[in-house]
Design an enzyme around this catalytic site. Sequence first.
Site, short mmCIF file in Angstrom:
data_model
loop_
_atom_site.label_atom_id
_atom_site.label_comp_id
_atom_site.label_asym_id
_atom_site.label_seq_id
_atom_site.Cartn_x
_atom_site.Cartn_y
_atom_site.Cartn_z
N ARG A 52 0.85 -1.19 0.00
CA ARG A 52 0.00 0.00 0.00
C ARG A 52 0.88 1.24 0.00
NH1 ARG A 52 -2.56 2.99 4.65
NH2 ARG A 52 -3.99 4.46 3.65
N HIS B 182 -3.00 11.45 0.06
CA HIS B 182 -2.57 11.19 1.44
C HIS B 182 -1.90 12.46 1.98
CE1 HIS B 182 -1.38 7.82 4.39
NE2 HIS B 182 -1.14 8.97 4.99
N GLU C 243 -8.20 9.08 5.37
CA GLU C 243 -8.66 9.71 6.60
C GLU C 243 -9.14 11.15 6.41
OE1 GLU C 243 -5.39 9.33 9.33
OE2 GLU C 243 -5.70 7.18 9.63
N ASN D 218 -8.09 2.18 9.48
CA ASN D 218 -6.80 2.48 10.11
C ASN D 218 -7.01 2.45 11.62
OD1 ASN D 218 -5.96 2.90 7.50
ND2 ASN D 218 -5.74 5.12 7.68
N TYR E 246 -5.44 1.67 15.50
CA TYR E 246 -4.27 1.50 16.35
C TYR E 246 -4.64 1.29 17.82
CZ TYR E 246 -1.53 3.41 12.46
OH TYR E 246 -0.94 3.62 11.24
N GLU F 9 -4.23 0.08 8.12
CA GLU F 9 -3.11 0.47 8.98
C GLU F 9 -3.32 -0.14 10.35
OE1 GLU F 9 -2.28 4.64 9.31
OE2 GLU F 9 -2.51 4.98 7.14
N GLU G 12 7.35 10.37 10.54
CA GLU G 12 5.98 10.28 11.05
C GLU G 12 5.42 11.66 11.37
OE1 GLU G 12 4.02 7.74 11.19
OE2 GLU G 12 5.41 6.14 10.66
#
Length: 462
Positions: free
Chosen positions: A37, A82, A128, A268, A270, A342, A398
């Site tokens: 991806r 993105h 997102e 996504n 976490y 993710e 990040e």
Amino acid sequence: MEGCGLNGENGDIADDHYHLFMNDIELMHSLGIEAYRFSISWARILPRGRFGQVNPAAIMFYNKILDNLILKGLEPFVTIYHVDFPQEFEDRYGSWLNPEMQEEFLYMAEICFKYFGDRVKHWVTINEPKFVAEMAYEIGAVPPSRCSEPYENCNDGNSDVEPLIAIHNMLLAHGRAAKLYHEYFQPKQGGLIGLTVHACMYEPLTDTELDRGAAKRAFAFHAGWVLDPSIFGEYPEEIQQYLGSRLPSFSLEEKNYMKNSIDFIGINHYSSIYAKDCTNSSCSATANRAMQGFVDTVAERDGVLIGGLTGVEGSYVVPGGMRKIVNLMKNRYNNIPMFVTENGYSSPNGQELQVNELLNDVKRIEYHSTYLASLLQSIREGADVRGYFAWSLMDSYEWLKGYSVRYGFYYVDHQTQIRIPKLSARWYKNFLTNNGDLIEKETSRDNASFHKDVKMQLKADA
């Protein structure tokens, strides 16, 4: 790019995937990964959008990636937007605050479908949308960094109005691109199109009706804000109730092309967090607002954290949240096909650890194995999950955290760009090649069928 991460770091070179993509593809192939991806840089393909020409060097670059992925048996899973776009859009008309941005995105999407659609069978229009609108136009944490009170770090903006406009334009841009794909490209190319959402699992802080309602609203005001219009053609009832006339509306034509505009949901996920109702109790100024559904998020209950710490503030290790968020999606959206796009673990205090400590990442192995086990439970319970992408192949830049947090299975020495496998890389390879036997024993009997859909994710930082 000026330094915008911690310590003035930037992503100009990052992992230098632009020059090292052949090595990285071989790396993925050696692990047994089945899909890659990545996102296509809008500013690289169309440096001036509709006002300029397609960049042939960019087309050549992505063609090389796609051709070599397929040569190695890796399936491309491609995101069109993105976060990055040409600066000219912001300078000319304020980017996502202007409907013109829909035209720009539609043009970019059409270019991608034309040049790459013969090899790309899974498209993500926007990564997102709600999270981007919130971070850029409500909190002001990322460019164009617009906000107003109760946030205090911006020179301009309106935190009660602009996020609504931005996400509305993003959703309509998605809907128009999906309509174009479904009508003109899907019949010939045979691919699927969807989008991804930031999907935290919200748990009620207390077992009261108020906090249960808060947890439900929290989902609606985040993932539901994107998915409800993309599947049902309308914003969630909870959002309509609290935002009223401030919320932009969809015309009948827009509702028609927004409804069922996605072939799959990209999740996504976490972490999980507690949700606290603010309509009948005191909350922080940033939570006690209609824009947040009058919901606050809390990490502790009775002095106990909801889960283990990670390297990202507000993100905790709660494996059971994976099963819960997938089942919630399954039930709310009629079990539309899903991909976990993710899921990953960042080690705490990454900058303070020595390389040897970073390489011995036992907690990352525990994270992925327990989250995968939880995902497997939801599949057993009927969730139509088609694949899993771990974040991420290697440590990378990040966003605002720069290089201070590390999600990768590979450590990257940014002086030499050498990729060094962590313990988790060897674990993941064994997992993929041994039918997932390294997941908890109680789930091992089903892993042989599950591992066929377990795939690896990498966001290209080129």
